[in-house]
Design an enzyme around this catalytic site. Structure first.
Site, PDB file in Angstrom:
ATOM      1  N   HIS A 154      31.822  32.302   3.313  1.00  0.00           N
ATOM      2  CA  HIS A 154      31.207  33.323   2.458  1.00  0.00           C
ATOM      3  C   HIS A 154      31.593  34.744   2.867  1.00  0.00           C
ATOM      4  O   HIS A 154      31.428  35.678   2.091  1.00  0.00           O
ATOM      5  CB  HIS A 154      29.687  33.179   2.476  1.00  0.00           C
ATOM      6  CG  HIS A 154      29.206  31.955   1.755  1.00  0.00           C
ATOM      7  ND1 HIS A 154      28.661  32.006   0.494  1.00  0.00           N
ATOM      8  CD2 HIS A 154      29.221  30.654   2.093  1.00  0.00           C
ATOM      9  CE1 HIS A 154      28.341  30.782   0.097  1.00  0.00           C
ATOM     10  NE2 HIS A 154      28.675  29.933   1.064  1.00  0.00           N
ATOM     11  N   ASP A 362      32.854  43.311   2.728  1.00  0.00           N
ATOM     12  CA  ASP A 362      31.940  42.301   2.191  1.00  0.00           C
ATOM     13  C   ASP A 362      32.770  41.146   1.668  1.00  0.00           C
ATOM     14  O   ASP A 362      33.793  41.372   1.010  1.00  0.00           O
ATOM     15  CB  ASP A 362      31.119  42.919   1.042  1.00  0.00           C
ATOM     16  CG  ASP A 362      29.676  42.466   1.054  1.00  0.00           C
ATOM     17  OD1 ASP A 362      29.421  41.317   1.474  1.00  0.00           O
ATOM     18  OD2 ASP A 362      28.803  43.246   0.639  1.00  0.00           O
TER      19      ASP A 362
HETATM   20  C1  GDG Z   1      26.872  36.799   2.031  1.00  0.00           C
HETATM   21  C2  GDG Z   1      28.169  37.624   2.119  1.00  0.00           C
HETATM   22  C3  GDG Z   1      28.634  37.096  -0.277  1.00  0.00           C
HETATM   23  C4  GDG Z   1      18.796  41.521  -1.515  1.00  0.00           C
HETATM   24  N1  GDG Z   1      17.647  42.216  -1.378  1.00  0.00           N
HETATM   25  C5  GDG Z   1      16.702  41.514  -2.012  1.00  0.00           C
HETATM   26  C6  GDG Z   1      17.283  40.356  -2.529  1.00  0.00           C
HETATM   27  N2  GDG Z   1      18.572  40.392  -2.212  1.00  0.00           N
HETATM   28  C7  GDG Z   1      19.545  39.377  -2.663  1.00  0.00           C
HETATM   29  C8  GDG Z   1      20.486  39.968  -3.676  1.00  0.00           C
HETATM   30  C9  GDG Z   1      21.687  39.042  -3.574  1.00  0.00           C
HETATM   31  C10 GDG Z   1      21.637  38.606  -2.113  1.00  0.00           C
HETATM   32  O1  GDG Z   1      20.346  38.924  -1.603  1.00  0.00           O
HETATM   33  C11 GDG Z   1      22.634  39.382  -1.271  1.00  0.00           C
HETATM   34  O2  GDG Z   1      23.899  38.871  -1.510  1.00  0.00           O
HETATM   35  P1  GDG Z   1      25.211  39.690  -1.162  1.00  0.00           P
HETATM   36  O3  GDG Z   1      26.356  38.953  -1.727  1.00  0.00           O
HETATM   37  O4  GDG Z   1      25.103  41.061  -1.737  1.00  0.00           O
HETATM   38  O5  GDG Z   1      25.273  39.835   0.426  1.00  0.00           O
HETATM   39  P2  GDG Z   1      24.987  38.893   1.749  1.00  0.00           P
HETATM   40  O6  GDG Z   1      23.558  38.620   1.931  1.00  0.00           O
HETATM   41  O7  GDG Z   1      25.624  39.643   2.874  1.00  0.00           O
HETATM   42  O8  GDG Z   1      25.745  37.504   1.477  1.00  0.00           O
HETATM   43  C12 GDG Z   1      28.514  38.210   0.760  1.00  0.00           C
HETATM   44  C13 GDG Z   1      27.417  36.189  -0.250  1.00  0.00           C
HETATM   45  O9  GDG Z   1      27.148  35.719   1.086  1.00  0.00           O
HETATM   46  C14 GDG Z   1      27.594  34.967  -1.165  1.00  0.00           C
HETATM   47  O10 GDG Z   1      28.760  34.271  -0.882  1.00  0.00           O
HETATM   48  O11 GDG Z   1      28.735  37.674  -1.564  1.00  0.00           O
HETATM   49  O12 GDG Z   1      29.734  38.918   0.842  1.00  0.00           O
HETATM   50  O13 GDG Z   1      28.031  38.661   3.089  1.00  0.00           O
HETATM   51  O14 GDG Z   1      21.528  37.923  -4.386  1.00  0.00           O
HETATM   52  O15 GDG Z   1      19.863  39.998  -4.917  1.00  0.00           O
HETATM   53  N3  GDG Z   1      16.610  39.426  -3.239  1.00  0.00           N
HETATM   54  C15 GDG Z   1      15.280  39.651  -3.423  1.00  0.00           C
HETATM   55  N4  GDG Z   1      14.643  40.753  -2.941  1.00  0.00           N
HETATM   56  C16 GDG Z   1      15.304  41.719  -2.237  1.00  0.00           C
HETATM   57  O16 GDG Z   1      14.723  42.722  -1.830  1.00  0.00           O
HETATM   58  N5  GDG Z   1      14.580  38.744  -4.103  1.00  0.00           N
END
Ligand code: GDG
Length: 465
Positions: A154, A362
């Site tokens: 990821h 990322d």
């Molecule tokens: C890893 C990789 C890759 C965030 N704050 C809240 C909340 N979130 C949710 C978002 C989103 C998820 O968390 C974050 O996903 P990201 O992709 O932006 O980042 P990582 O957590 O670092 O994820 C990344 C991912 O895996 C998938 O393969 O894209 O690059 O680092 O869905 O919405 N959700 C809620 N409240 C919050 O305050 N409910």
């Protein structure tokens, strides 16, 4: 159809759809559809571990095991979060090169593999996720597992020079060749992996077949998506999203909102983002009193020092910006350290004229995709996206920025503030169409099709006559 077994550090949430992210939902859907098992860490530490606990959740089974305190320190906080995470995000300066951590990591990968092995059926399809379990497949193979095993990373795959700084990198990469299929977020990550195999390990690459250490595997980019239709519907129609949207609009009193949503993590470029906002207010006085920047940043990994330090830095910066520019009726930066419910988040995205997503690195970044999916097509907001997020390759209609270049980001915000409705609509439509095509179901199905249909053919062809 064979049973699906998913292995990831954390299991679920399975029942609470409001809390589960798109990824968890997509995996649960697949597990339910064909019957399956989801296996990983329980989230608890326990020095008198009771082994693997299996529970039934409807059509699917959840299997979890605890970590001991030492395992938690060395494997999870240690090798995974203080070594692999920073290193794979190019933060050699924050990487702890401690051999004890690596030993703990190997031990936990072996322990989890031996916990799963007795639960496996002969024709299971096993899909392992992320940097916590790079060595898992190899451990399973050593126990005699012959099933199809795939792995999806990821986070970014680093360049060979960066990876080579890790004392045990050769063993980790060799271990990856126990899998039948390796999936990366972008073709850049794939290229860097192939580069490593060719230059550092003497392997060779033909199309997406990569040969090294006496084994040929399939390595390919599978960019992860979101449940685009589901998220768009939730933002536009769910009661909670609407309520949150209304609340936001009321509190803005005619001002525009810019939003960022990120786990509180040093890879997300938050201090640089705050500085860019300050620069905007400095350089463009017309933004003062007119734009509110809402940054949601739920705390994560609070027991790692680097995270605590960054949190302090952000508190200092936000206090400074609000002290310097705020008016009695305008707080420029709303900085919130807690998590919001997923539906509320969707409403907040929709209420925001600008999405500011500027990680320093990322793997993909799902927030950028959620922000677009949540927009009102009649009057959509503008996405500003880091050129170092994997998502940029699928989202060329976003305004791409270098997150280290504070002035460039400030100018991009100003540009977004005045973008015409026509241009916003054009960019939105192109982005949204792309997200609909390459959604999370497409990601999941294409990975599994490769693992179940292409990899076995290939394994057969490889077998000596
Ligand atoms: C890893 C990789 C890759 C965030 N704050 C809240 C909340 N979130 C949710 C978002 C989103 C998820 O968390 C974050 O996903 P990201 O992709 O932006 O980042 P990582 O957590 O670092 O994820 C990344 C991912 O895996 C998938 O393969 O894209 O690059 O680092 O869905 O919405 N959700 C809620 N409240 C919050 O305050 N409910």
């Amino acid at each position: 159809m064979s049973r699906l077994v998913i292995v990831s550090n954390r299991v679920g949430p399975v029942r609470d759809a409001a809390r589960a992210g798109g990824l968890a939902v997509a995996l649960v859907d697949a597990l339910r559809a064909r019957g399956g098992l989801w296996y990983g860490w329980s989230g608890d530490t326990n020095n008198q571990s009771a082994g693997v606990k299996v529970e039934q959740a409807g059509a699917l089974q959840l299997a979890t095991a605890d970590l001991t305190e030492d395992e938690y320190d060395d494997y999870y906080n240690g090798f995974a979060n203080r070594c692999l995470w920073p290193l794979f995000h190019y933060r050699i300066d924050l990487t702890a090169f401690d051999r004890r951590y690596y030993e703990g990591y190997r031990r936990v990968n072996a322990k989890f593999a031996s916990g799963l092995f007795p639960l496996l059926r002969k024709d299971d399809t096993i899909w392992v996720h992320d940097y916590h379990f790079l060595a898992f497949g190899n451990e399973l193979r050593q126990m005699g597992a012959e099933q199809a095993i795939g792995f999806f990373l990821h986070i970014p795959f680093p360049s060979p020079e960066v990876l080579a700084t890790l004392p045990n990198h050769d063993a980790l990469v060799r271990g990856l060749f126990a899998y039948d299929v390796l999936g990366f977020q972008t073709s850049r990550d794939l290229e860097r992996f192939c580069d490593f195999v060719v230059r550092e390990a003497g392997g060779h690459v033909e199309g997406d077949h990569v040969t090294c250490f006496g084994r040929t595997i399939i390595a390919r980019a599978f960019p992860i998506g979101i449940d685009t239709d589901g998220f768009a519907k939730m933002a536009a129609e769910s009661e909670d999203a609407r309520r949150q949207h209304e609340k936001a609009v009321r509190s803005l009193r005619g001002r525009a909102q810019m939003i960022g949503v990120d786990r509180l993590d040093y890879t997300k470029g938050l201090p640089e983002r705050f500085q860019a906002f300050e620069r905007l207010l400095d350089d463009y006085p017309d933004a003062r009193g007119e734009l509110v920047y809402l940054q949601i940043a739920p705390t994560s990994r609070g027991d790692v020092q680097a995270y605590r330090e960054m949190r302090q830095e952000l508190e200092g910066l936000s206090g400074h910006i609000n002290g310097q520019y705020g008016e009695f009726d305008w707080t420029p930066l709303r900085y919130i350290n807690r998590a919001f419910a997923r539906r509320s988040l969707a409403g907040l995205y929709r209420a925001s004229k600008i999405g500011l997503i500027t990680p320093l690195r990322d793997g993909m970044n799902l927030v950028a995709k959620e922000y677009i999916a949540a927009q009102n097509p009649e009057d959509p907001g503008v996405l500003i996206l880091s050129r170092f997020a994997g998502a940029i390759y699928q989202m060329p209609e976003a305004i791409a920025v270098n997150p280290y270049d504070i002035k460039e980001v400030a100018d991009a915000i100003q540009n977004a503030r005045y973008m015409s409705l026509e241009e916003r609509q054009e960019r939105f439509q192109a982005l949204f169409d792309g997200l609909k095509r390459d959604d999370v179901a497409y990601w999941r199905d294409s990975f599994l099709a490769t693992l179940e249909h292409e990899a076995p053919m290939h394994r057969k062809a490889e077998r000596p006559a």
